[in-house]
Scaffold this active site. Structure first.
Site, PDB file in Angstrom:
ATOM      1  N   PRO A 198       0.679  -1.048  -0.077  1.00  0.00           N
ATOM      2  CA  PRO A 198       0.051  -0.020  -0.013  1.00  0.00           C
ATOM      3  C   PRO A 198       0.941   1.214   0.098  1.00  0.00           C
ATOM      4  O   PRO A 198       0.253   2.451  -0.234  1.00  0.00           O
ATOM      5  CB  PRO A 198      -0.997  -0.184   1.483  1.00  0.00           C
ATOM      6  CG  PRO A 198      -0.565  -1.466   1.908  1.00  0.00           C
ATOM      7  CD  PRO A 198       0.673  -2.275   1.182  1.00  0.00           C
ATOM      8  N   ARG A 235      -2.700  -6.898 -20.905  1.00  0.00           N
ATOM      9  CA  ARG A 235      -3.501  -6.293 -22.078  1.00  0.00           C
ATOM     10  C   ARG A 235      -2.547  -5.401 -23.274  1.00  0.00           C
ATOM     11  O   ARG A 235      -3.250  -5.154 -24.239  1.00  0.00           O
ATOM     12  CB  ARG A 235      -4.748  -5.387 -21.488  1.00  0.00           C
ATOM     13  CG  ARG A 235      -5.544  -6.045 -20.606  1.00  0.00           C
ATOM     14  CD  ARG A 235      -6.456  -4.961 -20.149  1.00  0.00           C
ATOM     15  NE  ARG A 235      -7.252  -4.141 -20.967  1.00  0.00           N
ATOM     16  CZ  ARG A 235      -8.415  -4.502 -21.902  1.00  0.00           C
ATOM     17  NH1 ARG A 235      -8.705  -5.717 -21.601  1.00  0.00           N
ATOM     18  NH2 ARG A 235      -8.913  -3.696 -22.704  1.00  0.00           N
TER      19      ARG A 235
HETATM   20  N1  SAH Z   1       0.604  -3.143   7.374  1.00  0.00           N
HETATM   21  C1  SAH Z   1       0.303  -2.945   6.134  1.00  0.00           C
HETATM   22  C2  SAH Z   1      -0.593  -3.751   5.148  1.00  0.00           C
HETATM   23  C3  SAH Z   1      -0.337  -4.987   4.983  1.00  0.00           C
HETATM   24  S1  SAH Z   1      -1.739  -5.799   4.083  1.00  0.00           S
HETATM   25  C4  SAH Z   1       0.450  -1.462   5.761  1.00  0.00           C
HETATM   26  O1  SAH Z   1      -0.344  -0.591   6.732  1.00  0.00           O
HETATM   27  O2  SAH Z   1       0.944  -0.718   5.028  1.00  0.00           O
HETATM   28  C5  SAH Z   1      -1.018  -7.133   3.694  1.00  0.00           C
HETATM   29  C6  SAH Z   1      -0.306  -7.230   2.140  1.00  0.00           C
HETATM   30  O3  SAH Z   1      -1.300  -7.014   1.224  1.00  0.00           O
HETATM   31  C7  SAH Z   1       0.826  -6.118   1.783  1.00  0.00           C
HETATM   32  O4  SAH Z   1       1.956  -6.445   2.266  1.00  0.00           O
HETATM   33  C8  SAH Z   1       0.509  -6.149   0.270  1.00  0.00           C
HETATM   34  O5  SAH Z   1       1.473  -7.191  -0.206  1.00  0.00           O
HETATM   35  C9  SAH Z   1      -0.810  -6.332  -0.033  1.00  0.00           C
HETATM   36  N2  SAH Z   1      -1.484  -5.142  -0.045  1.00  0.00           N
HETATM   37  C10 SAH Z   1      -2.505  -4.646   0.881  1.00  0.00           C
HETATM   38  N3  SAH Z   1      -3.089  -3.525   0.234  1.00  0.00           N
HETATM   39  C11 SAH Z   1      -2.409  -3.110  -1.080  1.00  0.00           C
HETATM   40  C12 SAH Z   1      -2.622  -2.044  -1.983  1.00  0.00           C
HETATM   41  N4  SAH Z   1      -3.432  -1.115  -1.686  1.00  0.00           N
HETATM   42  N5  SAH Z   1      -1.927  -2.132  -2.820  1.00  0.00           N
HETATM   43  C13 SAH Z   1      -0.943  -3.501  -3.117  1.00  0.00           C
HETATM   44  N6  SAH Z   1      -0.620  -4.131  -2.471  1.00  0.00           N
HETATM   45  C14 SAH Z   1      -1.524  -4.228  -1.205  1.00  0.00           C
END
Ligand code: SAH
Length: 250
Positions: free
Chosen positions: A89, A154
């Site tokens: 994220p 795509r």
């Molecule tokens: N504690 C972290 C969230 C972990 S969520 C934080 O607050 O930043 C667990 C996993 O989900 C992440 O390691 C990532 O691989 C994935 N993930 C969650 N949300 C995402 C997003 N918006 N974009 C890409 N990967 C995401």
């Protein structure tokens, strides 16, 4: 194009990828996509992929060793990847331009996090970039990986049957797509714009260009705030639309 996805839930990505456009591209060999189970790269009897965070706090963190071993195994078996993407994220927000850029690379690896995320050393020393699919948190990198693979695929020549449709899609030329209609020409009293039934190709093209611009102006004005990137004809029509709007307002 070679794509490798590393996850603790292979089934979460295998199912969706087997369907539709991506499934067909894989069957035809245009996409060479492999899904790797992170647990295969553990060395202990219980195949542990996560551990508690140093410093305390809630949840678990994906350990670095299995992820490094997974990428090393991919390197040996499939060749040096051009990019190793960590889904996260806090990564850069994924865009159509990223999809296009990645589609030109011969080999991309995507790492799916889980729980509280992955050990920071993966980001620092294994990943070549971090990608976020938007400002929200999902529970794992599997759905983000699917979004990335689909959008990238795509743009890979031969994946979408009609290349014209990709170049016309929303964002491809800096605009949203025009409105689409299909049969019946009248449904519950709502008619399809008559020009689309006219068979007059030039008129239809003009209507569509105008519709794409009008929708973009109404729904995503940020996309046309700087019209310098637009095709000259689009710029002209945009100017007309803006003038019409001013006339309407006065
Ligand atoms: N504690 C972290 C969230 C972990 S969520 C934080 O607050 O930043 C667990 C996993 O989900 C992440 O390691 C990532 O691989 C994935 N993930 C969650 N949300 C995402 C997003 N918006 N974009 C890409 N990967 C995401």
């Amino acid at each position: 194009m070679k794509l490798d996805i590393v996850t603790i839930f292979p089934k979460m990505v295998e199912g969706p990828l087997a369907e539709g456009i991506i499934g067909r591209a894989m069957a035809r060999g245009v996409l060479d996509l492999r899904v790797h189970d992170l647990r295969e790269f553990t060395t202990d009897r219980h195949r542990v992929v996560d551990d508690v965070p140093f410093g305390g706090g809630p949840g678990m963190v994906l350990k670095p060793e299995p992820l490094f071993r997974a990428v090393e195994s991919i390197r040996i078996g499939r060749g040096e990847p051009s990019a190793v993407i960590l889904t996260s994220p806090d990564g850069r927000r994924f865009s159509n331009e990223d999809a296009r850029r990645l589609s030109r690379l011969p080999h991309v690896v995507i790492l799916c996090g889980r729980y509280e995320g992955v050990d920071e050393r993966v980001r620092l020393h294994l990943a070549s970039e971090e990608i976020s699919i938007g400002d929200y948190v999902v529970s794992g990198g599997e759905l983000p990986a699917l979004v990335i693979v689909d959008a990238v695929a795509r743009f890979v020549p031969g994946v979408v049957g009609d290349e014209e449709s990709v170049s016309r899609d929303s964002f491809a030329r800096g605009l949203l797509d025009y409105a689409q209609y299909t049969r019946p020409a009248e449904f519950r009293g709502w008619r399809v714009p008559p020009v689309l039934l006219s068979g007059h190709h030039a008129e239809i093209a003009r209507w569509r260009r105008r519709d794409a611009l009008a929708r973009t102006l109404a729904l995503r004005p940020d996309l046309v705030a700087d019209p310098s990137g637009l095709e000259p004809e689009d710029r002209e029509v945009l100017q007309e639309l803006l003038e019409d709007r001013e006339k309407g307002a006065s």
